[in-house]
Scaffold this motif. Structure first.
Motif, mmCIF file in Angstrom:
data_model
loop_
_atom_site.group_PDB
_atom_site.id
_atom_site.type_symbol
_atom_site.label_atom_id
_atom_site.label_comp_id
_atom_site.label_asym_id
_atom_site.label_seq_id
_atom_site.Cartn_x
_atom_site.Cartn_y
_atom_site.Cartn_z
ATOM 1 N N ASP A 38 0.842 -1.186 0.000
ATOM 2 C CA ASP A 38 0.000 0.000 0.000
ATOM 3 C C ASP A 38 0.882 1.241 0.000
ATOM 4 N N PRO A 39 0.470 2.295 -0.710
ATOM 5 C CA PRO A 39 1.290 3.518 -0.755
ATOM 6 C C PRO A 39 1.559 4.054 0.642
ATOM 7 N N GLY A 40 2.809 4.401 0.886
ATOM 8 C CA GLY A 40 3.187 4.952 2.180
ATOM 9 C C GLY A 40 3.401 3.923 3.271
ATOM 10 N N LEU A 41 3.080 2.669 2.985
ATOM 11 C CA LEU A 41 3.238 1.610 3.990
ATOM 12 C C LEU A 41 4.226 0.538 3.546
ATOM 13 N N GLY A 42 4.652 0.565 2.317
ATOM 14 C CA GLY A 42 5.588 -0.434 1.822
ATOM 15 C C GLY A 42 4.946 -1.800 1.729
ATOM 16 N N LEU A 43 5.730 -2.840 1.922
ATOM 17 C CA LEU A 43 5.249 -4.210 1.890
ATOM 18 C C LEU A 43 5.043 -4.705 3.309
ATOM 19 N N ARG A 44 3.917 -5.304 3.542
ATOM 20 C CA ARG A 44 3.626 -5.892 4.852
ATOM 21 C C ARG A 44 3.311 -7.368 4.676
ATOM 22 N N LEU A 45 3.909 -8.175 5.513
ATOM 23 C CA LEU A 45 3.783 -9.622 5.393
ATOM 24 C C LEU A 45 2.462 -10.089 5.991
ATOM 25 N N ILE A 46 1.718 -10.853 5.190
ATOM 26 C CA ILE A 46 0.423 -11.365 5.660
ATOM 27 C C ILE A 46 0.609 -12.762 6.264
ATOM 28 N N TYR A 47 1.133 -13.669 5.463
ATOM 29 C CA TYR A 47 1.401 -15.043 5.882
ATOM 30 C C TYR A 47 2.633 -15.536 5.141
ATOM 31 N N PHE A 48 3.290 -16.542 5.705
ATOM 32 C CA PHE A 48 4.319 -17.249 4.974
ATOM 33 C C PHE A 48 4.281 -18.730 5.321
ATOM 34 N N SER A 49 4.998 -19.487 4.515
ATOM 35 C CA SER A 49 4.976 -20.944 4.660
ATOM 36 C C SER A 49 6.382 -21.481 4.443
ATOM 37 N N TYR A 50 6.830 -22.362 5.361
ATOM 38 C CA TYR A 50 8.145 -22.991 5.247
ATOM 39 C C TYR A 50 8.102 -24.276 4.433
ATOM 40 N N VAL A 52 5.173 -27.561 2.745
ATOM 41 C CA VAL A 52 3.809 -27.960 2.446
ATOM 42 C C VAL A 52 3.026 -28.125 3.748
ATOM 43 N N LYS A 53 1.820 -27.613 3.725
ATOM 44 C CA LYS A 53 0.881 -27.668 4.856
ATOM 45 C C LYS A 53 1.347 -26.891 6.088
ATOM 46 N N MET A 54 2.449 -26.171 5.978
ATOM 47 C CA MET A 54 2.920 -25.347 7.086
ATOM 48 C C MET A 54 2.589 -23.897 6.784
ATOM 49 N N LYS A 55 2.196 -23.143 7.805
ATOM 50 C CA LYS A 55 1.925 -21.728 7.618
ATOM 51 C C LYS A 55 2.247 -20.991 8.905
ATOM 52 N N GLU A 56 2.661 -19.736 8.739
ATOM 53 C CA GLU A 56 2.966 -18.882 9.880
ATOM 54 C C GLU A 56 2.345 -17.523 9.638
ATOM 55 N N LYS A 57 1.803 -16.915 10.670
ATOM 56 C CA LYS A 57 1.240 -15.585 10.541
ATOM 57 C C LYS A 57 2.352 -14.556 10.376
ATOM 58 N N GLY A 58 2.076 -13.579 9.551
ATOM 59 C CA GLY A 58 2.977 -12.444 9.417
ATOM 60 C C GLY A 58 2.517 -11.303 10.298
ATOM 61 N N ASP A 59 2.677 -10.097 9.792
ATOM 62 C CA ASP A 59 2.349 -8.914 10.593
ATOM 63 C C ASP A 59 0.872 -8.550 10.564
ATOM 64 N N VAL A 66 -4.534 -18.890 4.449
ATOM 65 C CA VAL A 66 -3.699 -19.382 3.360
ATOM 66 C C VAL A 66 -3.823 -20.898 3.287
ATOM 67 N N SER A 67 -3.376 -21.415 2.154
ATOM 68 C CA SER A 67 -3.371 -22.853 1.951
ATOM 69 C C SER A 67 -2.142 -23.214 1.137
ATOM 70 N N ARG A 68 -1.445 -24.267 1.575
ATOM 71 C CA ARG A 68 -0.310 -24.773 0.801
ATOM 72 C C ARG A 68 -0.383 -26.292 0.790
ATOM 73 N N GLU A 69 -1.072 -26.800 -0.196
ATOM 74 C CA GLU A 69 -1.252 -28.247 -0.346
ATOM 75 C C GLU A 69 -0.138 -28.872 -1.178
ATOM 76 N N LYS A 70 0.467 -28.082 -2.050
ATOM 77 C CA LYS A 70 1.590 -28.545 -2.862
ATOM 78 C C LYS A 70 2.736 -27.561 -2.711
ATOM 79 N N LYS A 71 3.949 -28.051 -2.887
ATOM 80 C CA LYS A 71 5.134 -27.227 -2.647
ATOM 81 C C LYS A 71 5.146 -25.988 -3.541
ATOM 82 N N GLU A 72 4.698 -26.123 -4.777
ATOM 83 C CA GLU A 72 4.824 -25.029 -5.714
ATOM 84 C C GLU A 72 3.681 -24.016 -5.632
ATOM 85 N N ARG A 73 2.655 -24.268 -4.865
ATOM 86 C CA ARG A 73 1.453 -23.437 -4.889
ATOM 87 C C ARG A 73 1.100 -22.930 -3.490
#
Lengths: 114, 114
Positions: A38-50, A52-59, A66-73
């Motif tokens: 967003d303008p003036g806010l830069g990039l803010r992390l929503i979620y990330f994943s290490y 398959v099937k793993m997820k971590e909350k961002g800021d 989020v969903s990560r059922e396959k490594k590439e998606r």
């Protein structure tokens, strides 16, 4: 050549709709990320994943899942879209995991919620 | 908490002039430092990164950056700007010591005039 693709460049949705943003990488990367820009806010992390099937909350995970059922998606889901989720959404990927890795970004999806 | 400051939101330079974009970080130890560029309608692309060693780092497209521990800065420079350098530039920081999430600055938008 390294490639991260996002399913849509532009998307228009109505308030309350369920929205899916898809991201695919062809580099066999372990890590994948969703940011909003967003303008003036830069990039803010929503979620990330290490992995398959793993997820971590961002800021700013509120209102997203989020969903990560396959490594590439890695999919970002807006359960009930709201106007304050109008933004540019960027997906990225990287190898694991010393902190020195380059992040490779997709071209972004510009979402407008009416 | 770590933070990244890009004090200039917009910069305008003439084509052929030199360029310096400022980046300051707030963190106790030496973090991993990155500069990314985002051309209009594109995702982010890595310009250069610094982890340790020589404090002057060379990147792509003729850019370089200098790490100054005493000033907690990692400024991006280019001796002669081309019109195609018009873009938004993001400084990013990772604390180091194993994977931790990237913190991006808010970005500096560069305009190049003929």
């Amino acid at each position: 050549d390294v490639k991260v693709t996002q399913s849509s460049r532009y998307l228009v949705k109505r308030t309350g709709e369920k929205v899916f943003l898809e991201c695919v990488q062809d580099m066999d990367h372990e890590n994948m990320f969703w940011y909003r820009q967003d303008p003036g806010l830069g990039l803010r992390l929503i979620y990330f994943s290490y992995d398959v099937k793993m997820k971590e909350k961002g800021d700013i995970p509120e209102g997203y899942s989020v969903s990560r059922e396959k490594k590439e998606r890695f999919s970002l889901i807006l359960e009930s879209a709201s106007t304050n989720q109008t933004s540019m959404y960027l997906c990225a990927s990287s190898t694991r995991t010393s902190g020195q890795e380059t992040q490779y970004f997709g071209p972004g999806t510009r979402l407008l919620v009416l | 908490a770590q933070s990244v400051t890009q004090p200039d939101i917009h910069i305008t330079v003439s084509e052929g002039a030199s360029l310096e974009l400022r980046c300051n970080y707030s963190y106790g130890a030496t973090p991993y430092l990155f500069w990314y560029v985002q051309s209009p309608g594109q995702g982010l692309q890595l310009l250069l990164k610094y982890f340790s060693g020589d404090t002057l780092v060379q990147g792509i497209k003729g850019f370089e950056a200098e790490f100054k521990r005493s000033q907690s800065s990692f400024n991006l420079r280019k001796p002669s700007v081309h019109w195609s350098d018009a873009a938004e530039y993001f400084c990013a920081v990772v604390p180091g010591g194993g994977y931790q999430k990237v913190t991006f600055g808010i970005g500096t938008k560069l305009q190049v005039i003929p």
